[in-house]
Scaffold this motif. Structure first.
Motif, PDB file in Angstrom:
ATOM      1  N   SER A 119      39.664  43.453  55.548  1.00 30.10           N
ATOM      2  CA  SER A 119      41.082  43.793  55.383  1.00 30.10           C
ATOM      3  C   SER A 119      41.352  44.653  54.160  1.00 30.10           C
ATOM      4  CB  SER A 119      41.917  42.522  55.268  1.00 30.10           C
ATOM      5  OG  SER A 119      41.584  41.639  56.298  1.00 30.10           O
ATOM      6  N   SER A 140      47.205  36.825  47.781  1.00 30.81           N
ATOM      7  CA  SER A 140      45.927  36.732  48.491  1.00 30.81           C
ATOM      8  C   SER A 140      44.778  37.349  47.696  1.00 30.81           C
ATOM      9  CB  SER A 140      46.045  37.370  49.874  1.00 30.81           C
ATOM     10  OG  SER A 140      46.072  38.765  49.763  1.00 30.81           O
ATOM     11  N   THR A 160      44.795  37.224  44.269  1.00 27.20           N
ATOM     12  CA  THR A 160      44.604  36.294  43.162  1.00 27.20           C
ATOM     13  C   THR A 160      43.868  35.030  43.598  1.00 27.20           C
ATOM     14  OG1 THR A 160      46.607  37.131  42.128  1.00 27.20           O
ATOM     15  CG2 THR A 160      45.788  35.011  41.340  1.00 27.20           C
ATOM     16  N   ASP A 161      44.264  34.495  44.746  1.00 23.50           N
ATOM     17  CA  ASP A 161      43.611  33.251  45.165  1.00 23.50           C
ATOM     18  C   ASP A 161      42.365  33.496  46.034  1.00 23.50           C
ATOM     19  OD1 ASP A 161      44.425  33.732  47.765  1.00 23.50           O
ATOM     20  OD2 ASP A 161      46.109  32.356  47.701  1.00 23.50           O
ATOM     21  N   GLY A 162      42.042  34.764  46.239  1.00 25.74           N
ATOM     22  CA  GLY A 162      40.785  35.087  46.904  1.00 25.74           C
ATOM     23  C   GLY A 162      40.791  34.936  48.410  1.00 25.74           C
ATOM     24  N   THR A 163      41.950  34.735  49.017  1.00 24.31           N
ATOM     25  CA  THR A 163      41.974  34.563  50.468  1.00 24.31           C
ATOM     26  C   THR A 163      41.971  35.887  51.226  1.00 24.31           C
ATOM     27  OG1 THR A 163      44.384  34.364  50.418  1.00 24.31           O
ATOM     28  CG2 THR A 163      43.113  32.324  50.422  1.00 24.31           C
ATOM     29  N   LEU A 164      42.187  36.983  50.535  1.00 25.72           N
ATOM     30  CA  LEU A 164      42.131  38.283  51.203  1.00 25.72           C
ATOM     31  C   LEU A 164      40.691  38.563  51.621  1.00 25.72           C
ATOM     32  CD1 LEU A 164      43.542  40.969  51.999  1.00 25.72           C
ATOM     33  CD2 LEU A 164      42.860  41.833  49.763  1.00 25.72           C
ATOM     34  N   GLU A 165      40.565  38.957  52.856  1.00 27.41           N
ATOM     35  CA  GLU A 165      39.241  39.185  53.398  1.00 27.41           C
ATOM     36  C   GLU A 165      38.569  40.374  52.721  1.00 27.41           C
ATOM     37  OE1 GLU A 165      37.401  40.021  57.827  1.00 27.41           O
ATOM     38  OE2 GLU A 165      39.404  40.655  57.229  1.00 27.41           O
TER      39      GLU A 165
END
Lengths: 229, 229
Positions: free
Chosen positions: B153, A179, A181-186
């Motif tokens: 998060s 998350s 690496t692909d930038g989906t972590l908020e």
DNA sequence: TCCCGAATGCTCGAACCAGAGTATATCTCG
DNA sequence: CGAGATATACTCTGGTTCGAGCATTCGGGA
């Protein structure tokens, strides 16, 4: 007498071993090693001897005899007292019944993650993943080996537990790395920008003010007022 | 100078806080509380002050000023040194990269489980399950609350990790309790018989010899020869 | 035969930690 | 407006833990 604090589980291990038969401390440590209990209970020599002393002082075990073989240092053999047997059962019951809060170091590290940049963190996590995978195979082969020896599962539950926690951590870290690496972590965008600016600066490190400012909206001196949209 | 041992993560917390701005120890502890970092790092007053002293001694932080407000005790405000900033980054990197072996108390308890009888254990585990379920809801509502406050998060990963471990433990314990109760756990029959005999005895407790004999086939003095079939 | 290294078994000191205790200041609530 | 509760800010003490160090014995090879 000081009302014994139950802090070091090594003391429980000593009680459990003496339940089987009287032993001297060195024998305890060797037995724990042989049974791989040193994977579940922190064992080191210094602590063992002071734990034994403390148990004696509180009347939970007592010296049964002192013997010497050849010209080696004398060994003191200890045995369990009735009070000790009761304490072992009580303590063990408590540990099973009531979860105690633990403080894994990795959790501490996660708390302060934003000090490092996202790319560095992702790289470090990939290394952790490799190490964890190695640990998983180690634990699992050890378990298989125990099974092959005919040791029933009841006696190696601790390895199962260890394995369960390891897998959970592995899953978590894999998900986290992905998350980031692909930038989906908020919040990763803000995080990245923070460090992008920092790496342009003299130190190459995150500047104090940057971090403080980034945190400010969420932790105001008055206490966590939500940032008004 | 002694080459600093990295044992207490509270020291890392201090370095991380001082990264943002100079503070005095009491302020550090309050800030940690406010941000719930005291859930991830063991915090108590005594340790805080000695950790701070030790960091000063090693040149990782330094006194910036001493001030007093009204007639309160004087406060010493500390700031991070360059060496301290480097140490924080190095330490944090290490913690992320390399898993460290932890010794959860529950794992220790599992190691010595056979001291208690299967029915007692099952009962205790059911209580643990209830407690764990409560913890799960507590952690999860705290997380939701943080999200509701708009905290991204990235700043509460430690809670996610905690939650992951909690769920893993809960699953494990539920499975264990079931397998003891329904008898599918390998070795449970032998275990039960051992204690059935014991409860008939005078003490009502497992007799030392019983346990020793049960273990003997698997842990011979010569070292874990498999019991020949 | 003699030395090396491993195993045996414990001792010691320094660091570390927990948590109760201390002392003042401010807030609250009837 | 006074009394207790809460907040501020440490300090102290005594137990705990770590890990290196020490002293002996034994087995095995050169």
């Amino acid at each position: 007498m000081a009302p014994r604090t139950r802090n070091n589980p090594l003391a429980l291990a000593v009680l459990a071993l003496l339940w089987e038969r009287p032993m001297h401390p060195y024998e305890m440590s060797m037995t724990l090693r042989e049974r791989r209990k040193d994977e579940s209970v922190r064992l080191n020599f210094g602590s063992l001897y002071s734990v034994v002393d403390s148990l004696v002082k509180h009347g939970l075990i007592e010296a049964a005899s002192t013997e010497r073989e050849g010209n080696r240092p004398t060994r003191t053999v200890y045995r369990l007292t009735d009070a000790g047997a009761t304490e072992a059962v009580d303590w063990l019951s408590d540990l099973l019944r009531t979860p105690v809060k633990e403080f894994p170091q990795f959790e501490a590290a996660l708390s302060f993650l934003p000090l490092l940049g996202p790319d560095d963190v992702a790289r470090l996590l990939r290394m952790r993943i490799a190490a964890l995978q190695l640990n998983v195979t180690t634990v699992d082969t050890a378990r298989e080996q125990a099974r092959a020896q005919g040791l029933p599962s009841v006696f190696v539950l601790e390895a199962d537990y260890d394995s369960a926690l390891l897998h959970a951590e592995l899953d978590f870290v894999v998900g986290l790395e992905a998350s980031i690496t692909d930038g989906t972590l908020e919040g990763v965008a803000m995080w990245r920008e923070l460090h992008a600016r920092a790496s342009g600066s003299a130190s190459g490190r995150l500047e104090p003010e940057e971090l403080a400012e980034a945190l400010a909206p969420y932790f105001t001196p008055e206490g966590a007022a939500p940032p008004t949209a």
